[in-house]
Motif scaffolding. Structure first.
Motif, PDB file in Angstrom:
ATOM      1  N   ILE A  46      -1.523  12.046  10.924  1.00 54.79           N
ATOM      2  CA  ILE A  46      -0.766  10.814  10.644  1.00 54.79           C
ATOM      3  C   ILE A  46      -1.504   9.959   9.619  1.00 54.79           C
ATOM      4  O   ILE A  46      -0.908   9.442   8.668  1.00 54.79           O
ATOM      5  N   ILE A  47      -2.806   9.807   9.775  1.00 54.60           N
ATOM      6  CA  ILE A  47      -3.599   9.022   8.820  1.00 54.60           C
ATOM      7  C   ILE A  47      -3.579   9.677   7.446  1.00 54.60           C
ATOM      8  O   ILE A  47      -3.473   8.990   6.424  1.00 54.60           O
ATOM      9  N   LEU A  48      -3.677  11.008   7.393  1.00 58.61           N
ATOM     10  CA  LEU A  48      -3.611  11.728   6.117  1.00 58.61           C
ATOM     11  C   LEU A  48      -2.281  11.468   5.414  1.00 58.61           C
ATOM     12  O   LEU A  48      -2.248  11.179   4.214  1.00 58.61           O
ATOM     13  N   ILE A  49      -1.189  11.542   6.154  1.00 59.27           N
ATOM     14  CA  ILE A  49       0.133  11.290   5.570  1.00 59.27           C
ATOM     15  C   ILE A  49       0.230   9.859   5.061  1.00 59.27           C
ATOM     16  O   ILE A  49       0.698   9.619   3.938  1.00 59.27           O
ATOM     17  N   MET A  50      -0.226   8.898   5.856  1.00 62.58           N
ATOM     18  CA  MET A  50      -0.193   7.502   5.429  1.00 62.58           C
ATOM     19  C   MET A  50      -1.034   7.300   4.172  1.00 62.58           C
ATOM     20  O   MET A  50      -0.627   6.579   3.253  1.00 62.58           O
ATOM     21  N   ASP A  51      -2.198   7.931   4.115  1.00 68.14           N
ATOM     22  CA  ASP A  51      -3.077   7.824   2.959  1.00 68.14           C
ATOM     23  C   ASP A  51      -2.399   8.394   1.711  1.00 68.14           C
ATOM     24  O   ASP A  51      -2.461   7.789   0.634  1.00 68.14           O
ATOM     25  N   GLN A  52      -1.741   9.528   1.854  1.00 67.13           N
ATOM     26  CA  GLN A  52      -1.056  10.140   0.715  1.00 67.13           C
ATOM     27  C   GLN A  52       0.100   9.263   0.221  1.00 67.13           C
ATOM     28  O   GLN A  52       0.298   9.124  -0.987  1.00 67.13           O
ATOM     29  N   VAL A  53       0.842   8.682   1.147  1.00 62.43           N
ATOM     30  CA  VAL A  53       1.952   7.802   0.766  1.00 62.43           C
ATOM     31  C   VAL A  53       1.425   6.585   0.007  1.00 62.43           C
ATOM     32  O   VAL A  53       1.950   6.221  -1.053  1.00 62.43           O
ATOM     33  N   VAL A  54       0.393   5.947   0.517  1.00 65.32           N
ATOM     34  CA  VAL A  54      -0.176   4.768  -0.153  1.00 65.32           C
ATOM     35  C   VAL A  54      -0.760   5.160  -1.505  1.00 65.32           C
ATOM     36  O   VAL A  54      -0.589   4.429  -2.492  1.00 65.32           O
ATOM     37  N   ASP A  55      -1.429   6.306  -1.593  1.00 61.44           N
ATOM     38  CA  ASP A  55      -2.006   6.766  -2.847  1.00 61.44           C
ATOM     39  C   ASP A  55      -0.924   6.971  -3.898  1.00 61.44           C
ATOM     40  O   ASP A  55      -1.053   6.503  -5.032  1.00 61.44           O
ATOM     41  N   ARG A  56       0.149   7.634  -3.520  1.00 60.25           N
ATOM     42  CA  ARG A  56       1.241   7.863  -4.476  1.00 60.25           C
ATOM     43  C   ARG A  56       1.925   6.561  -4.854  1.00 60.25           C
ATOM     44  O   ARG A  56       2.319   6.384  -6.011  1.00 60.25           O
ATOM     45  N   LEU A  57       2.063   5.660  -3.915  1.00 63.33           N
ATOM     46  CA  LEU A  57       2.658   4.351  -4.205  1.00 63.33           C
ATOM     47  C   LEU A  57       1.780   3.578  -5.190  1.00 63.33           C
ATOM     48  O   LEU A  57       2.294   2.993  -6.152  1.00 63.33           O
ATOM     49  N   MET A  58       0.478   3.594  -4.997  1.00 66.52           N
ATOM     50  CA  MET A  58      -0.422   2.897  -5.915  1.00 66.52           C
ATOM     51  C   MET A  58      -0.397   3.547  -7.308  1.00 66.52           C
ATOM     52  O   MET A  58      -0.387   2.839  -8.312  1.00 66.52           O
ATOM     53  N   HIS A  59      -0.367   4.869  -7.366  1.00 62.27           N
ATOM     54  CA  HIS A  59      -0.273   5.527  -8.668  1.00 62.27           C
ATOM     55  C   HIS A  59       1.030   5.165  -9.366  1.00 62.27           C
ATOM     56  O   HIS A  59       1.073   4.943 -10.574  1.00 62.27           O
ATOM     57  N   PHE A  60       2.107   5.075  -8.595  1.00 61.49           N
ATOM     58  CA  PHE A  60       3.399   4.691  -9.169  1.00 61.49           C
ATOM     59  C   PHE A  60       3.357   3.252  -9.691  1.00 61.49           C
ATOM     60  O   PHE A  60       3.812   2.977 -10.803  1.00 61.49           O
ATOM     61  N   ILE A  61       2.801   2.350  -8.904  1.00 62.68           N
ATOM     62  CA  ILE A  61       2.745   0.938  -9.303  1.00 62.68           C
ATOM     63  C   ILE A  61       1.867   0.761 -10.537  1.00 62.68           C
ATOM     64  O   ILE A  61       2.232   0.040 -11.473  1.00 62.68           O
ATOM     65  N   TYR A  62       0.695   1.411 -10.575  1.00 60.22           N
ATOM     66  CA  TYR A  62      -0.234   1.218 -11.676  1.00 60.22           C
ATOM     67  C   TYR A  62       0.092   2.069 -12.906  1.00 60.22           C
ATOM     68  O   TYR A  62      -0.566   1.953 -13.928  1.00 60.22           O
ATOM     69  N   SER A  63       1.110   2.899 -12.820  1.00 58.52           N
ATOM     70  CA  SER A  63       1.466   3.716 -13.987  1.00 58.52           C
ATOM     71  C   SER A  63       2.251   2.933 -15.033  1.00 58.52           C
ATOM     72  O   SER A  63       2.452   3.400 -16.132  1.00 58.52           O
ATOM     73  N   PHE A  64       2.699   1.757 -14.671  1.00 59.82           N
ATOM     74  CA  PHE A  64       3.453   0.930 -15.636  1.00 59.82           C
ATOM     75  C   PHE A  64       2.551   0.243 -16.610  1.00 59.82           C
ATOM     76  O   PHE A  64       1.580  -0.287 -16.518  1.00 59.82           O
TER      77      PHE A  64
END
Length: 64
Positions: A46-64
């Motif tokens: 569960i923690i791994l999944i949450m970490d991956q979701v947050v990581d992808r969200l941060m990459h998406f946000i900072y890609s702009f």
């Protein structure tokens, strides 16, 4: 006097551990250990999944 008190405390502790404590059987210990390992693995996933979701969200946000 303090040495006598310490010896009395040690003796009382030993008596309580020896005669008043109910110890689990080997089967109960194994069952509990397996339950803890399974629960730990589930929580880790569960923690791994949450970490991956947050990581992808941060990459998406900072890609702009």
């Amino acid at each position: 006097m303090k040495k006598l008190q310490l010896l009395t405390n040690i003796e009382e502790s030993y008596d309580e551990l020896r005669y008043k404590t109910s110890w689990p059987t080997k089967k109960q210990v194994v069952k509990s250990a397996l339950l803890v390992m399974i629960a730990s693995a589930i929580i880790a996933v569960i923690i791994l999944i949450m970490d991956q979701v947050v990581d992808r969200l941060m990459h998406f946000i900072y890609s702009f």
